[in-house]
Design a protein around this motif. Structure first.
Motif, mmCIF file in Angstrom:
data_model
loop_
_atom_site.group_PDB
_atom_site.id
_atom_site.type_symbol
_atom_site.label_atom_id
_atom_site.label_comp_id
_atom_site.label_asym_id
_atom_site.label_seq_id
_atom_site.Cartn_x
_atom_site.Cartn_y
_atom_site.Cartn_z
ATOM 1 N N UNK A 1 -7.293 11.079 5.228
ATOM 2 C CA UNK A 1 -7.007 10.234 4.066
ATOM 3 C C UNK A 1 -5.890 9.234 4.371
ATOM 4 N N UNK A 2 -4.837 9.720 5.068
ATOM 5 C CA UNK A 2 -3.725 8.833 5.391
ATOM 6 C C UNK A 2 -4.174 7.715 6.338
ATOM 7 N N UNK A 3 -5.027 8.070 7.309
ATOM 8 C CA UNK A 3 -5.521 7.043 8.237
ATOM 9 C C UNK A 3 -6.410 6.042 7.509
ATOM 10 N N UNK A 4 -7.238 6.517 6.588
ATOM 11 C CA UNK A 4 -8.098 5.602 5.819
ATOM 12 C C UNK A 4 -7.246 4.661 4.970
ATOM 13 N N UNK A 5 -6.190 5.211 4.362
ATOM 14 C CA UNK A 5 -5.296 4.369 3.557
ATOM 15 C C UNK A 5 -4.579 3.350 4.441
ATOM 16 N N UNK A 6 -4.063 3.819 5.602
ATOM 17 C CA UNK A 6 -3.363 2.909 6.507
ATOM 18 C C UNK A 6 -4.297 1.802 6.986
ATOM 19 N N UNK A 7 -5.551 2.169 7.281
ATOM 20 C CA UNK A 7 -6.512 1.166 7.741
ATOM 21 C C UNK A 7 -6.809 0.144 6.650
ATOM 22 N N UNK A 8 -6.979 0.605 5.420
ATOM 23 C CA UNK A 8 -7.254 -0.329 4.327
ATOM 24 C C UNK A 8 -6.068 -1.253 4.086
ATOM 25 N N UNK A 9 -4.841 -0.710 4.229
ATOM 26 C CA UNK A 9 -3.652 -1.551 4.071
ATOM 27 C C UNK A 9 -3.574 -2.590 5.173
ATOM 28 N N UNK A 10 -3.883 -2.179 6.398
ATOM 29 C CA UNK A 10 -3.849 -3.132 7.501
ATOM 30 C C UNK A 10 -4.888 -4.238 7.293
ATOM 31 N N UNK A 11 -6.068 -3.856 6.851
ATOM 32 C CA UNK A 11 -7.107 -4.852 6.605
ATOM 33 C C UNK A 11 -6.684 -5.812 5.495
#
Length: 528
Positions: free
Chosen positions: A169-179
């Protein structure tokens, strides 16, 4: 046999501690904080003095090593973090629980570096995300010098199972923030690229946008010189002074990016990577971004950052082309207005003035008074002068942007669109409108007209590109077509005249074969 202690809700003390640990590590979406909470929770569950979470890289070693129980001074005395050898590497190669009462007795034990605290008991458990190992939990030195128990292993395995979901979940959130950040940077870049911006200003904006979003210590923008060699045209970041060395180290990747490929990152010192990103801008010419990344800044985000950098390069190219197209459209609108005004002056104003002069001359023969006759003669003379002045104005209007060499080149390219059957691509670089004198500009336009005429009459070309570049010392015009090329032994009367022009101005003319087919004409002279 000791009974299991339970709280008011019927939960055992171990279950309560496990739930609290899962709740604690699930309370944050920052990946670094989540990983640290996982290690701390594992130590609290088992009574371990030391704990660590090793994040596995794509190369089956440790990309990151998050520790608990070792302070900063101790970590500095130990030296570099482990890379995944010995017992740590065993868990990477064979992901599964491993419990040892004496760590040193195992055949895979690698030993400890100098100044490392003593460690005896050991418990290692993999952290899996959808069945794939993300990393491993390492626990040592259970309280009281005892060995880790079956209960400890069961608790840590349960914690690791929950940790896999939390990390995902944290990686998915970090990826969405980066995008989101990359998309916002691209949108801001498109807004900042004014049509009136020079090439240098536009590439500076691209460099700034890439540096801010990637948090890079160095971003360099590269173009190619006349010989095709990569040249740095803009740099950004605190390490901008190291740009030449980084570009030299990444030479192979840079050339591959100029060819339109997507090369692998190049390893630099301090575990940093240099990434060469092609910026496909048709109207700006070949451009490449060299971005220095530190994979340690974002756990597991390197591949995503590489993908987003590639997408940013594509979007930056579109933004550059859009800005140039808007500028060209504005200039073409001015050219169109000038043509319309010139036609109106010729078709309406001059004709009316001419008719008025004829009428006055007709009346002149009927006038008896010498005073009136002289006044009519004077008025007709004034009308003739006015007509000549308007004709001069029309001539100036029909040479659109006489003070702008770039506008003249663009207009001439558009003039030959009907002859060629397609619009030549025009690219400019440098202070072509400020550094080049009016005399040199006239020769350049004449050279371009000759080159376009040859492409239209003799080459049977399907595409023509025009590159006009200048600095404070020299201006060059390069016209390349994909036609049949120059026939051996053919007459070159027009090219002979261009050679004389170039020689007279202290420059040179080069006509070579383009690859795979066609002709490349390079007219190069001093700007003054």
């Amino acid at each position: 046999m000791r009974g299991v202690e339970r709280d008011d809700e019927g939960l055992s003390s171990d279950a309560r501690v496990l739930l609290e640990a899962v709740a604690a590590m699930s309370s944050d979406l920052d990946l670094d904080k989540v990983l640290r909470r996982i290690v701390e929770s594992a130590c609290q569950l088992t009574g371990a003095r030391y704990g660590a979470l090793g994040v596995i890289s794509d190369h089956d070693d440790l990309a990151a090593f998050i520790t608990h129980g070792v302070d900063d001074d101790e970590r500095a005395r130990i030296g570099d973090p482990p890379h995944g050898r010995g017992i740590l590497g065993l868990l990477i190669r064979h992901p599964g629980p491993l419990r040892l009462p004496h760590l040193q007795d195992h055949v895979a034990s690698y030993g400890f570096p100098k100044n490392h605290p003593p460690m005896t008991s050991f418990l290692g458990v993999p952290v899996l995300i959808r069945g794939v190992a993300f990393g491993n939990l390492y626990l040592t030195e259970k309280a009281g010098g005892a060995a880790f128990t079956d209960q400890d292993q069961a608790l840590v395995e349960a914690l690791a199972s929950a940790a896999g979901v939390v990390v995902q979940n944290a990686r998915a959130y970090a990826l969405s923030e980066r995008q989101r950040v990359w998309l916002e940077a691209t949108a801001r870049l498109e807004q900042a690229l004014r049509p009136s911006a020079t090439m240098k200003e536009a590439l500076d904006l691209v460099a700034v946008a890439a540096r801010v979003v990637s948090r890079s210590p160095l971003v360099a923008v590269l173009s190619t010189d006349e010989a095709g060699a990569p040249t740095i045209v803009s740099t950004e970041g605190r390490d901008a002074g190291s740009a030449p060395a980084v570009v030299e180290t990444s030479d192979v990747a840079v050339r591959e990016a100029f060819a339109g490929g997507r090369p692998d990152p190049v390893a630099l010192a301090d575990e940093q990577l240099a990434v060469a990103v092609p910026v496909r801008a048709e109207l700006f010419g070949a451009t490449v971004l060299v971005v220095v990344l530190d994979p340690r800044q974002e756990r597991g985000m390197l591949r995503a950052d590489l993908d987003m950098l590639a997408s940013f390069g594509e979007q930056a190219g579109l933004a550059l082309d859009r800005a140039r197209a808007l500028a060209d459209r504005a200039e073409l609108a001015i050219v169109s207005d000038r043509d319309r005004i010139a036609r109106d002056l010729h078709d309406l104003v001059i004709q009316r003035l001419f008719a008025t002069g004829l009428q006055l001359q007709g009346v002149r023969g009927q006038v008896v008074s010498p005073v009136v006759a002289d006044r009519i003669d004077s008025t007709v003379a004034d009308l003739d002068t006015t007509i000549r002045d308007i004709r001069s104005t029309i001539f100036a209007l029909q040479r659109p942007g006489a003070q702008s060499l770039r506008a003249q080149v663009t207009a001439l390219a558009l003039e030959y669109e009907g002859v060629l059957g397609f619009a030549p691509v025009v690219r400019t670089a440098g202070p072509v409108d400020t550094a080049v004198s009016a005399v040199i500009a006239e020769h350049l336009v004449a050279a371009l007209r000759e080159a376009l005429s040859n492409a239209a009459r003799h080459a049977s070309a399907g595409a023509v590109s025009i590159a006009l570049t200048s600095d404070t010392d020299e201006v060059s015009l390069t016209v390349t077509d994909d036609g049949s090329g120059i026939a051996p032994g053919g007459r070159e009367s027009g090219l002979h005249n261009l050679r004389q022009r170039a020689t007279h101005l202290g420059g040179s003319l080069e006509v070579t074969r383009a690859e795979p087919t066609g002709t490349r004409l390079l007219f190069r002279v001093p700007v003054r």
